[in-house]
Design an enzyme around this catalytic site. Structure first.
Site, PDB file in Angstrom:
ATOM      1  CG  HIS A  74      -1.956  -1.033   1.220  1.00  0.00           C
ATOM      2  ND1 HIS A  74      -3.008  -1.018   0.333  1.00  0.00           N
ATOM      3  CD2 HIS A  74      -2.125  -2.159   1.971  1.00  0.00           C
ATOM      4  CE1 HIS A  74      -3.779  -2.069   0.549  1.00  0.00           C
ATOM      5  NE2 HIS A  74      -3.265  -2.790   1.525  1.00  0.00           N
ATOM      6  CB  SER A 355      -4.601  -4.547   5.863  1.00  0.00           C
ATOM      7  OG  SER A 355      -4.137  -3.861   4.750  1.00  0.00           O
ATOM      8  CB  CYS A 414       2.961 -27.263 -13.080  1.00  0.00           C
ATOM      9  SG  CYS A 414       1.651 -26.043 -13.166  1.00  0.00           S
ATOM     10  CB  CYS A 416      -1.634 -24.500 -15.717  1.00  0.00           C
ATOM     11  SG  CYS A 416      -2.903 -25.743 -15.726  1.00  0.00           S
ATOM     12  CB  CYS A 456       1.426 -30.420 -11.429  1.00  0.00           C
ATOM     13  SG  CYS A 456       0.638 -29.180 -10.393  1.00  0.00           S
TER      14      CYS A 456
HETATM   15  C1  LIG Z   1      -7.782 -10.793   3.667  1.00  0.00           C
HETATM   16  C2  LIG Z   1      -6.528 -10.052   3.972  1.00  0.00           C
HETATM   17  C3  LIG Z   1      -6.016  -9.110   3.068  1.00  0.00           C
HETATM   18  C4  LIG Z   1      -4.874  -8.392   3.378  1.00  0.00           C
HETATM   19  N1  LIG Z   1      -4.319  -7.590   2.423  1.00  0.00           N
HETATM   20  C5  LIG Z   1      -3.161  -6.933   2.694  1.00  0.00           C
HETATM   21  C6  LIG Z   1      -2.532  -6.154   1.702  1.00  0.00           C
HETATM   22  O1  LIG Z   1      -2.958  -6.132   0.551  1.00  0.00           O
HETATM   23  N2  LIG Z   1      -1.434  -5.446   2.046  1.00  0.00           N
HETATM   24  C7  LIG Z   1      -0.925  -5.460   3.300  1.00  0.00           C
HETATM   25  O2  LIG Z   1       0.028  -4.744   3.557  1.00  0.00           O
HETATM   26  N3  LIG Z   1      -1.453  -6.262   4.257  1.00  0.00           N
HETATM   27  C8  LIG Z   1      -2.550  -7.008   3.968  1.00  0.00           C
HETATM   28  N4  LIG Z   1      -3.096  -7.835   4.902  1.00  0.00           N
HETATM   29  C9  LIG Z   1      -2.442  -7.957   6.198  1.00  0.00           C
HETATM   30  C10 LIG Z   1      -1.275  -8.921   6.156  1.00  0.00           C
HETATM   31  O3  LIG Z   1      -1.626 -10.103   5.481  1.00  0.00           O
HETATM   32  C11 LIG Z   1      -0.871  -9.244   7.595  1.00  0.00           C
HETATM   33  O4  LIG Z   1      -0.668  -8.045   8.282  1.00  0.00           O
HETATM   34  C12 LIG Z   1       0.401 -10.054   7.673  1.00  0.00           C
HETATM   35  O5  LIG Z   1       0.358 -11.166   6.823  1.00  0.00           O
HETATM   36  C13 LIG Z   1       0.597 -10.498   9.112  1.00  0.00           C
HETATM   37  O6  LIG Z   1       1.763 -11.252   9.171  1.00  0.00           O
HETATM   38  P1  LIG Z   1       2.175 -11.950  10.537  1.00  0.00           P
HETATM   39  O7  LIG Z   1       3.532 -12.479  10.336  1.00  0.00           O
HETATM   40  O8  LIG Z   1       1.954 -10.995  11.653  1.00  0.00           O
HETATM   41  O9  LIG Z   1       1.069 -13.087  10.766  1.00  0.00           O
HETATM   42  P2  LIG Z   1       0.857 -14.506  10.061  1.00  0.00           P
HETATM   43  O10 LIG Z   1       1.191 -14.478   8.642  1.00  0.00           O
HETATM   44  O11 LIG Z   1      -0.515 -14.946  10.425  1.00  0.00           O
HETATM   45  O12 LIG Z   1       1.928 -15.432  10.765  1.00  0.00           O
HETATM   46  C14 LIG Z   1       1.805 -15.893  12.081  1.00  0.00           C
HETATM   47  C15 LIG Z   1       2.634 -17.150  12.204  1.00  0.00           C
HETATM   48  O13 LIG Z   1       2.639 -17.553  13.559  1.00  0.00           O
HETATM   49  C16 LIG Z   1       2.553 -18.961  13.604  1.00  0.00           C
HETATM   50  N5  LIG Z   1       2.016 -19.342  14.904  1.00  0.00           N
HETATM   51  C17 LIG Z   1       0.778 -19.134  15.384  1.00  0.00           C
HETATM   52  N6  LIG Z   1       0.664 -19.649  16.609  1.00  0.00           N
HETATM   53  C18 LIG Z   1       1.856 -20.203  16.925  1.00  0.00           C
HETATM   54  C19 LIG Z   1       2.363 -20.919  18.057  1.00  0.00           C
HETATM   55  N7  LIG Z   1       1.601 -21.185  19.106  1.00  0.00           N
HETATM   56  N8  LIG Z   1       3.642 -21.370  18.021  1.00  0.00           N
HETATM   57  C20 LIG Z   1       4.425 -21.133  16.923  1.00  0.00           C
HETATM   58  N9  LIG Z   1       3.987 -20.474  15.836  1.00  0.00           N
HETATM   59  C21 LIG Z   1       2.729 -20.010  15.830  1.00  0.00           C
HETATM   60  C22 LIG Z   1       1.645 -19.328  12.444  1.00  0.00           C
HETATM   61  O14 LIG Z   1       1.835 -20.677  12.041  1.00  0.00           O
HETATM   62  C23 LIG Z   1       2.078 -18.329  11.397  1.00  0.00           C
HETATM   63  O15 LIG Z   1       3.102 -18.838  10.574  1.00  0.00           O
HETATM   64  C24 LIG Z   1      -4.226  -8.586   4.623  1.00  0.00           C
HETATM   65  C25 LIG Z   1      -4.721  -9.555   5.506  1.00  0.00           C
HETATM   66  C26 LIG Z   1      -5.830 -10.302   5.174  1.00  0.00           C
HETATM   67  C27 LIG Z   1      -6.274 -11.397   6.082  1.00  0.00           C
END
Ligand SMILES: Cc1cc2nc3c(=O)[nH]c(=O)nc-3n(C[C@H](O)[C@H](O)[C@H](O)COP(=O)(O)OP(=O)(O)OC[C@H]3O[C@@H](n4cnc5c(N)ncnc54)[C@H](O)[C@@H]3O)c2cc1C
Length: 492
Positions: A74, A355, A414, A416, A456
């Site tokens: 963004h 997000s 794959c 495709c 695939c």
């Molecule tokens: C529908 C949607 C659209 C979005 N679009 C955008 C966008 O376009 N642009 C943007 O900037 N952001 C966007 N976001 C936000 C973005 O996806 C998130 O902010 C980001 O992916 C968060 O990353 P994270 O590492 O905090 O969490 P996550 O990716 O959820 O990672 C958390 C990790 O912790 C691990 N975990 C959980 N519990 C435990 C445990 N007890 N022990 C060990 N490991 C654990 C999980 O396995 C996972 O790998 C969007 C989010 C969604 C849902």
């Protein structure tokens, strides 16, 4: 089996002399959670010269919100000025081009349009962009039509943000982790956290299969934040989950949308967008419904996408969609929570990283390195991640060389996406060793095309068996418990 060896290597750091004499490897930091945010922190901590361990309960990184989102970097016109979201979004967006270049992660600076029929609202958004330090111009319908011929008839005005981009969120996460491993970072997957106890100046982190030691901990577990907090004894935060559902379009669809189109943002989000992806197809979505953490798609959700998308872009042919998916936003009030724990010193909490969390990830990593008390200067002698070029993207001469070097580059797996067995093998030999079909998919795109893996899937399973020396029934679709078959399907 290479996967086992990888994990054994992690353990060797702790148990020496067959486990009789215990020599503790004490990491400077342990990051819990390998989403894009945890991966960016892991990568940055290693780059500033500190030892770091990344733990995740899943069988790969990027299996939470970081694998199922819009993939938009963004611009930063939208968040409330002076919030963490605003500051980290804008800084993150600025960091993306150099980060992606360094990691060889494709980034498409396609720009974004926020479209509407009320010029005062568009101008108010431009004002907010200005406050956040983001360049954005107001366009009239003629200017919009030149970019998007199928813009809906009611759209009269738009805000154009040229610095908005698209990226593959999972490929970025994987590359951040791989680069950190190359530079000494340690990853352990499929780790179930049992207890965390503080012993003088370090934490003992017990999981079902290992014991680790670290001086500081970062809780970056996304939806699992409170579960991890409970084990460490740190603050819990009220989290609200909102599901976002999407349609994925075929690359050959007639969608003629070269940049991201948003409606005007509302209280609950940025609305249903139509966007190109980095892979040359389009996404339409997401919805925003309060939910649990299950990534399902619903009849109601998908129907609402069709209605809402039509308010921005007309004549979208949803018959050209090849897949639906959903991701879960993890929300904590109005802003990101990024704080040093007041209950247990040496722990940094990250809660509610919704997000623009993907965009903000590199800036969040800078902020967390600071909270951990590490100097921000990166080490001088860091290794570069090799460029993993897919066979289809190689020049003709490189393709000939690749087949000469390894005949598996001549075998299409794959159809495709035109991915070869050589590409799959190269993906399996990246620094983070995985053994799941979806892990291969996230690294090569095998299975992401029109047939969605129909052709695939078994070929990828066989490639994993051959490369890892694994039995067929040990190969995973995604995480533990998702084994692809009972018995060896090659023997029928
Ligand atoms: C529908 C949607 C659209 C979005 N679009 C955008 C966008 O376009 N642009 C943007 O900037 N952001 C966007 N976001 C936000 C973005 O996806 C998130 O902010 C980001 O992916 C968060 O990353 P994270 O590492 O905090 O969490 P996550 O990716 O959820 O990672 C958390 C990790 O912790 C691990 N975990 C959980 N519990 C435990 C445990 N007890 N022990 C060990 N490991 C654990 C999980 O396995 C996972 O790998 C969007 C989010 C969604 C849902």
């Amino acid at each position: 089996m290479k996967f086992d060896l990888f994990l054994v290597n992690c353990q060797k750091l702790i148990l020496i002399d067959g486990g009789v004499q215990k020599l503790k490897k004490v990491f400077d930091c342990c990051v819990i959670g390998g989403g894009v945010v945890g991966a960016a922190i892991f990568n940055k901590v290693v780059r500033v010269g500190k030892s770091c361990l990344l733990l995740d309960k899943a069988s790969d990184v990027a299996t939470g919100a970081s694998k199922a989102n819009s993939g938009i970097v963004h611009a930063g016109y939208d968040p409330e000025p002076n919030t963490l979201k605003a500051k980290l979004n804008v800084r993150g967006n600025a960091l993306f081009p150099s980060l992606c270049e360094r990691l060889n992660v494709p980034l498409l600076r396609c720009g974004a349009l926020v479209v509407g029929d009320d010029e005062s609202k568009i101008q108010a958004l431009q004002q907010r962009a200005k406050q956040n330090g983001v360049v954005a111009q107001v366009w009239d319908r003629q200017q919009i039509l030149q970019k998007v011929p199928n813009i809906a008839d009611n759209i009269t005005t738009a805000l154009y943000a040229p610095s908005s981009a698209v990226v593959s969120p999972y490929y970025l996460t994987i590359s951040l982790v791989d680069e950190a491993i190359l530079n000494g970072g340690v990853v352990s997957l499929e780790e179930d956290l049992l207890s965390v106890t503080k012993q003088e100046n370090m934490f003992e982190i017990k999981t079902k299969k290992s014991v680790f030691y670290a001086k500081q901990i970062v809780n970056s577990a996304g939806a699992g934040f409170n579960e991890v907090s409970k084990i460490i004894g740190t603050e819990k935060h009220k989290l609200v989950f909102r599901r976002g559902e999407y349609f994925v379009f075929d690359k050959t669809s007639d969608l003629d949308v070269p940049l991201t189109i948003f409606p005007l943002p509302t209280e609950i989000g940025k609305g249903v967008l139509v966007t190109p992806t980095i892979d040359g197809n389009h996404l339409v979505g997401p919805t925003s419904e309060e939910s649990d953490t299950k990534t399902v798609v619903t009849q109601q959700g998908l129907a609402s996408i069709k209605n809402k998308a039509a308010m921005s872009v007309k004549n979208i042919n949803f018959k050209q969609a090849i897949r639906e998916f959903s991701g879960i936003r993890c929300i904590c009030g109005d802003d990101f929570v990024i704080e040093k724990s007041k209950k247990v010193s040496g722990v940094v909490n990250l809660a509610g990283i919704c997000s623009p969390g993907l965009t903000s990830a590199p800036a969040i990593a800078e902020m967390v390195v600071n909270l951990l008390g590490f100097k921000p200067e990166e080490k001088k002698s860091l290794k570069l991640l090799p460029k993993y070029t897919l066979f289809k993207d190689m020049r003709k001469s490189e393709q000939r060389e690749a087949i000469k070097r390894d005949e598996r580059y001549g075998q299409i797996v794959c159809k495709c996406e035109k991915i070869t067995k050589g590409d799959v093998v190269a993906a399996l030999n990246r620094p983070l060793q995985i053994h799941s079909v979806d892990g291969v998919k996230r690294r090569t795109n095998a299975g992401m095309g029109r047939c969605q893996g129909g052709f695939c899937f078994t070929k990828v399973v066989r490639a994993i068996c051959d490369e890892r020396g694994l039995e067929y029934e040990k190969v995973l679709k995604e995480n533990r418990g998702s084994e692809v078959a009972k018995g060896d399907l090659r023997k029928i």
